[in-house]
Every structure is written in C-alpha cells, then in structure tokens.
Design an enzyme around this catalytic site. Structure first.
Site, PDB file in Angstrom:
ATOM      1  N   HIS A 188       0.820  -1.213   0.000  1.00  0.00           N
ATOM      2  CA  HIS A 188       0.000   0.000   0.000  1.00  0.00           C
ATOM      3  C   HIS A 188       0.852   1.260   0.000  1.00  0.00           C
ATOM      4  CE1 HIS A 188       0.460   0.716   4.402  1.00  0.00           C
ATOM      5  NE2 HIS A 188       0.333  -0.594   4.530  1.00  0.00           N
ATOM      6  N   ASP A 220      -0.392   4.291   0.928  1.00  0.00           N
ATOM      7  CA  ASP A 220      -0.828   5.236   1.947  1.00  0.00           C
ATOM      8  C   ASP A 220      -0.195   4.951   3.299  1.00  0.00           C
ATOM      9  OD1 ASP A 220      -2.489   2.878   1.766  1.00  0.00           O
ATOM     10  OD2 ASP A 220      -3.791   3.755   3.292  1.00  0.00           O
ATOM     11  N   ASP A 268       6.274   0.910   7.681  1.00  0.00           N
ATOM     12  CA  ASP A 268       4.937   0.481   7.273  1.00  0.00           C
ATOM     13  C   ASP A 268       4.421   1.379   6.148  1.00  0.00           C
ATOM     14  OD1 ASP A 268       2.360  -0.496   7.111  1.00  0.00           O
ATOM     15  OD2 ASP A 268       1.663   0.523   8.922  1.00  0.00           O
ATOM     16  N   GLU A 285      -5.125   1.423   2.119  1.00  0.00           N
ATOM     17  CA  GLU A 285      -5.119   0.223   2.951  1.00  0.00           C
ATOM     18  C   GLU A 285      -5.336   0.552   4.411  1.00  0.00           C
ATOM     19  OE1 GLU A 285      -3.339  -2.958   5.532  1.00  0.00           O
ATOM     20  OE2 GLU A 285      -2.814  -0.833   5.362  1.00  0.00           O
ATOM     21  N   GLU A 286      -4.793   1.692   4.857  1.00  0.00           N
ATOM     22  CA  GLU A 286      -4.905   2.060   6.262  1.00  0.00           C
ATOM     23  C   GLU A 286      -6.358   2.389   6.631  1.00  0.00           C
ATOM     24  OE1 GLU A 286      -2.596   1.582   8.221  1.00  0.00           O
ATOM     25  OE2 GLU A 286      -0.657   1.898   7.251  1.00  0.00           O
ATOM     26  N   GLU A 328       4.588  -6.039   4.090  1.00  0.00           N
ATOM     27  CA  GLU A 328       4.335  -5.381   5.375  1.00  0.00           C
ATOM     28  C   GLU A 328       5.496  -5.695   6.321  1.00  0.00           C
ATOM     29  OE1 GLU A 328       2.016  -3.395   6.481  1.00  0.00           O
ATOM     30  OE2 GLU A 328       0.134  -3.738   5.396  1.00  0.00           O
TER      31      GLU A 328
END
Length: 437
Positions: A107, A109, A139, A173-174, A198
C-alpha cells in the site's frame, strides 16, 4: 550460469548498491502519502512509483479505482471512501515463458504523522545509525522499495526470468481500507503467488489476524440532583465499559482456541481501548454529570472469525457482568463499527503453496545466511484477505525489521532492508526460474 554463481552476483550487487537502495527508500518516505478518510493524498507518491517501474523497464499501468469494472458491486467493497486522484499502479515484468508468476503488492498510503514530536521530521527520510526514519519507512514503503530494488538488481545483472513478476502499489489500505487491493485483483493481477511486504521483522507470515474498530456511545441523565432526582453519569458508564473490555480480553482467549500458526507465539487476541471522550468540552467548567460518553475500541480475531461472532460474544459477556457493573444496566451502549471488519486469512493449503513456501525458505536461507524463522501468524491485520479470500492468489506477508509503526520516530532497520532486497531477488529466481539455469 548455475544458481550458485547467480546468487554470488546478486550478493555482490546488494553490497555495491546499498547507498542507492537506501536513497530510494528515503525518497519514497519524503513523498507524503497520508490517508485522510474518506480521502487520501497518494497521488504524487503513485506517480513517482510508476516512474520507478517505467525506469526498470516494466509495462506500467496507472488506473483510477472508479474505472475498475465490478469494483463497487463486489461484496468485499467498502463504499465509504472517495478515490478521485488516488490511482493504483502496477508494473509487469513479462517472463519468457514456462515459469511461475509472482506479485509484490503493497500500500502507498500511510497513517497521519501525528502531533507527537519527531527527532527528525516525519517526511525527511533521515538516515542515521543504520536506520531510515520517517512516516511509512517501516509500514510499508521500505518493503516496497525492497521489491523495486530486487527488480533493479536482476535487471542490471541481465537475469531474465521465465515467469512473470508484478510489482503493485495500491491506495487506501490504512484505516480499514483494502479497496485498492481488491481493485488490483479485479484488474487481473492474479499470478500464482503474492508477497505483501508489510513489516514482519524478516519473519514469513502465511496468515494474518483480523480485527475491527467499534464505537460505543452512552447517553445518561445529566444535571445536578437538587430535587433528589436520579442522575446517570455517562462517564461512569463509559469507564465501566472500558474496564469490562479489559476483562473481556481474557474471556475471549478462553473461549477461542488459538490458531495453530499463533499457538507457539504466546500472543493472545487483543482487546484495546483506543479513546474515551465524555462531557461538554465547550463548557468553561464541567460542573454537572456528563450526559454522554464515547469509547472506541479494537478487537482482534483469527482467520475464520467474523465480526458478528465477536460482537455476539461481547454482548453475552456484557450481560453476564452486569452484577459487577450496575451502571451498565442503567446506561447501555450503542455499538457501531468505525471501519470495515478486516477478515483474518491464511494462504490456501495445497501443493503449490507448499512449493512456494519451500522457495521462500531456500531463498531466505541464502539471503540471511541462516534458515529463516519458522512460519507464524502475523500479530496484525492487513489487506492479505483480499488475496486469500477474494482471489485465486495466496499471499505471504514478508517485510523488513524496524519499530514505531504508526508512532513518532518510525524507522526501518537498513541492514534488514538490504537482506530483504536479496531475499526478494533470490525468491524471484527460485520461484519464477532464470533462463539458462
């Protein structure tokens, strides 16, 4: 050229390119891509990511989520987000034929940088003491930089693969997202296997936890009892519910048998109070019982557990505990979800998955110069369920070491990053097969 010679060349390339590899990860951190639901500012980052893929010779596709056929009609789609100027990006490195395929999906974001002080700015991408600091370094921009650098490594060494490799950067994703990940599947990026970089501290996770955030709201009877009327403090009820949630964590773990992939980690499912708010914050002085209270909380679940199951267990425990918390009999909460429930999931069992995990172990042993840690379940939720539950592609979670994810002074350990680059390059070789081997 035999595999041993190829691995030696990869190892030397990693050593020779450490400065450039660190700079790429730093550059990704220096482009803010914060998710502000229902919106997000991933655009500039995604444009740069697409440029990186293009420079590596990939066939690059940049697309808006609203153009993806069937996305909004899909049962896993969450409809509360907006996607103008928030494109997904994927790059395809076509194989010559005959090999198995792989996607690295992550991701773009990040969460908000927060109000806590940082030693370096959250978007400076500072490198010091063997660490890369900044929001998203751990992350998960570091993991995605590792995938890009692994591709660059094979490209510059002239190593051609039989199987195709995708590198995919998705938005949102967050905060319970994952629509970007779903969009990638509907766009046809469904190779044999997936790696989600991740942060895992170089531990391979073939499964991940699920979880959700809920809001509990309390309405009491406010005022001052001049006439002896019964008043009900919503604050007292909110605090009592927070205490009940702490006790519920033990009950939850008593009732739910640990999943085998978590059985050796001694990590229980967590129930976490995230915030409490009560009273009229605009009053100059709070001189009366609070009329309302709000509490946000997070509860985790293993693969196969549902949000309905979790809430049913919570309500049953609530009713059983009313003798210990009489205020909760008078002031009951209204509980509503704040995000979608993120399903826990695991890689589909089968011969192909076993073969892939064997390749992960072999390539990791080469990269780490030791056997990798044993397979475990992740201690976090993520978008892996969009692969494992809503596509034919099983997803492994594997990423760098670091600390302070979602907090100030987030960092990625650079030594682990270099090892991860090599691990990914070796995995591409092992799984997709190099021509001429």
């Amino acid at each position: 050229m035999n595999r041993s010679s190829l691995s030696q060349r990869i190892g030397q390339w990693i050593e020779d390119n450490k400065t450039a590899s660190a700079e790429l990860a730093s550059r990704l951190v220096r482009i803010p891509s914060v998710n502000h639901p229902p919106h997000g500012n991933e655009y500039a980052y995604q444009q740069y990511f697409a440029e990186c893929l293009h420079n590596l010779g990939a066939e690059v596709t940049v697309y808006e989520l609203d153009t993806v056929p069937g996305l909004r009609e899909h049962p896993a789609f969450m409809s509360s987000r907006q996607y103008a100027n928030r494109p997904n990006v994927h790059g395809l490195f076509p194989g010559s034929g005959g090999g198995r395929s792989l996607v690295f999906s992550g991701h773009a974001d990040t969460v908000y940088e927060g109000t806590e002080p940082w030693q370096d700015g959250p978007f400076e991408g500072a490198i010091r003491d063997g660490r890369l600091y900044g929001r998203g370094s751990y992350d998960m921009k570091g993991g995605m930089a590792a995938a890009l650098e692994a591709g660059r490594c094979l490209n510059q060494l002239g190593i051609r693969l039989k199987g195709s490799v995708y590198i995919e950067s998705v938005v949102d994703e967050e905060h319970g997202g994952a629509n970007g990940t779903l969009a990638g599947r509907l766009m046809g990026v469904n190779p044999d296997m997936a790696v989600i970089p991740e942060p895992t501290n170089l531990v391979p996770y073939p499964a991940h936890l699920g979880g959700g955030i809920w809001k509990a709201e309390f309405s009491g009877k406010s005022g001052i009892g001049f006439n002896g009327e019964e008043l009900i403090s919503a604050l007292d009820a909110t605090v009592a519910f927070a205490m009940l949630l702490q006790k519920f964590a033990a009950k939850l773990n008593e009732q739910i048998k640990p999943h085998p992939l978590w059985s050796e980690s001694n990590r229980a499912l967590e129930v976490v109070v995230l915030s409490i708010l009560s009273g009229d914050t605009k009053r100059e002085l709070q001189e009366k019982l609070p009329a309302d209270g709000k509490l946000n909380f997070w509860i985790e679940g293993y693969p196969g557990m549902t949000d309905r199951q979790i809430l049913d267990m919570l309500w049953a425990y609530y009713e059983s505990e009313l003798p210990n918390y009489p205020i909760l009999a008078k002031c009951r909460p209204r509980i509503t979800p704040l995000i979608r429930y993120l399903d826990g999931s695991e890689m589909k069992a089968g011969e192909l998955t076993d073969q892939f995990l064997g390749a992960v172990k072999r390539s990791g042993t080469t990269a780490l110069e030791r056997e990798p840690a044993s397979l475990q379940g992740s201690p976090f939720a993520c978008d892996g369920f969009m692969f494992n539950l809503h596509s034919p592609t099983p997803a492994l979670i594997l990423g760098p070491s670091g600390s302070n994810a979602h907090a100030a002074d987030e960092y990625m350990d650079l030594d682990s990053y270099y090892k991860l680059i090599r691990w990914f390059a070796e995995l591409m070789l092992d799984w997709c097969e190099a021509e001429g081997e």
